[in-house]
Scaffold this motif. Structure first.
Motif, mmCIF file in Angstrom:
data_model
loop_
_atom_site.group_PDB
_atom_site.id
_atom_site.type_symbol
_atom_site.label_atom_id
_atom_site.label_comp_id
_atom_site.label_asym_id
_atom_site.label_seq_id
_atom_site.Cartn_x
_atom_site.Cartn_y
_atom_site.Cartn_z
ATOM 1 N N ALA A 17 0.819 -1.223 0.000
ATOM 2 C CA ALA A 17 0.000 0.000 0.000
ATOM 3 C C ALA A 17 0.854 1.275 0.000
ATOM 4 N N THR A 19 3.863 1.632 -1.096
ATOM 5 C CA THR A 19 4.540 1.677 -2.393
ATOM 6 C C THR A 19 3.583 2.188 -3.458
ATOM 7 N N LEU A 20 2.358 1.678 -3.442
ATOM 8 C CA LEU A 20 1.351 2.150 -4.401
ATOM 9 C C LEU A 20 1.040 3.628 -4.199
ATOM 10 N N THR A 21 0.992 4.066 -2.958
ATOM 11 C CA THR A 21 0.720 5.472 -2.666
ATOM 12 C C THR A 21 1.822 6.357 -3.245
ATOM 13 N N ARG A 24 1.487 6.354 -7.005
ATOM 14 C CA ARG A 24 0.341 7.200 -7.354
ATOM 15 C C ARG A 24 0.716 8.662 -7.335
ATOM 16 N N MET A 129 -4.562 2.131 -8.760
ATOM 17 C CA MET A 129 -3.573 1.964 -7.689
ATOM 18 C C MET A 129 -4.174 2.298 -6.331
ATOM 19 N N HIS A 130 -5.045 3.308 -6.289
ATOM 20 C CA HIS A 130 -5.700 3.685 -5.037
ATOM 21 C C HIS A 130 -6.562 2.528 -4.522
ATOM 22 N N ALA A 133 -4.361 -0.341 -3.346
ATOM 23 C CA ALA A 133 -3.731 -0.013 -2.060
ATOM 24 C C ALA A 133 -4.705 -0.247 -0.908
ATOM 25 N N TYR A 136 -4.901 -3.981 -0.311
ATOM 26 C CA TYR A 136 -3.700 -4.489 0.350
ATOM 27 C C TYR A 136 -3.637 -4.057 1.814
ATOM 28 N N ARG A 137 -4.043 -2.829 2.096
ATOM 29 C CA ARG A 137 -4.076 -2.376 3.489
ATOM 30 C C ARG A 137 -4.998 -3.276 4.307
#
Length: 181
Positions: A17, A19-21, A24, A129-130, A133, A136-137
Motif C-alpha cells: 500500500a 509503495t502504491l501510494t 500514485r 492503484m488507489h 492499495a 492491500y491495506r
C-alpha cells in the motif's frame, strides 16, 4: 515454521500500500505536467508498477499454496488479492497507454497534440492503484490480526514443540485435586 512464512507475508502485504501510494503520487505529478517527454517521464513509473505487479503475483501464488488458503476466509481474501493484483497490472498498462497516446502525435498527422488522452489514462491508473492499495491495506490488517490472535496464548492451552495443542488443567482444579489427596 509456517507461521513465520505468514508473518513474512503480512510484512510484505503491508509494504504494498505505501509503495502504491508513492507511485500514485508520481503518476499524479506527471499528469499535472506537460508530459512533453512521455517515455522519459512515464516509463520509469510504469516499470515500477509492472515490477510491483509481478511481486504481488508471486506473493499471491505463495499465499495460495501456504496455510493462508486454509485459514477461515483465506480463499475469499485470496480472491480480493487477485483483484488487487489485476488492478496493479492494469495500472501499468494504463501508464503504457498514456505513453502511447502522447507519442501518437509523432506517428499520425491527425493525432491529438494535447496530453488530454494521456492524462485520462494516468488518472485511471491512479484510481486503480488507489483501490489496490486499499485492498492491500485491508488484507495486511486482517492477516496481522489473525497472527496476533493466534499468537495470544489461550487460557489452559499450550502448543508443543511438534505444533500440537495440549489443554492443560485449570490451576484452580489442580489445587482442588491436590487438596483432596
Amino acid at each position: 515454521m509456517q507461521s513465520i512464512d505468514l508473518i513474512e507475508h503480512a510484512r510484505l502485504l503491508s509494504e504494498v500500500a505505501p509503495t502504491l501510494t508513492a507511485l500514485r503520487a508520481d503518476v499524479d505529478r506527471i499528469r499535472q505536467g506537460e508530459i512533453a517527454k512521455p517515455v522519459r517521464e512515464i516509463a520509469p513509473v510504469s516499470l515500477h508498477v509492472e515490477e510491483l505487479a509481478l511481486q504481488c503475483t508471486r506473493q499471491l501464488h505463495d499465499l495460495s499454496i501456504s496455510q493462508y488458503a486454509t485459514l477461515k476466509g483465506g480463499e475469499q481474501n485470496l480472491a480480493h488479492l487477485v483483484g488487487a493484483c489485476s488492478q496493479i497490472s492494469l495500472a501499468a498498462t494504463l501508464c503504457n497507454l498514456a505513453i502511447h497516446h502522447r507519442t501518437e502525435v509523432l506517428l499520425y498527422d491527425d493525432a491529438d497534440p494535447t496530453p488530454a488522452a494521456s492524462r485520462d489514462q494516468l488518472r485511471r491508473a491512479s484510481d486503480e492503484m488507489h483501490q489496490a492499495a486499499a485492498t492491500y491495506r485491508a488484507m495486511a490488517v486482517r492477516l496481522s490480526r489473525r497472527l496476533a490472535s493466534a499468537a495470544a496464548p489461550s487460557h489452559g492451552q499450550h502448543t508443543t514443540a511438534d505444533g500440537s495443542t495440549v489443554t492443560l488443567p485449570k490451576p484452580a482444579a489442580t489445587a482442588v485435586a491436590h487438596a483432596r489427596r
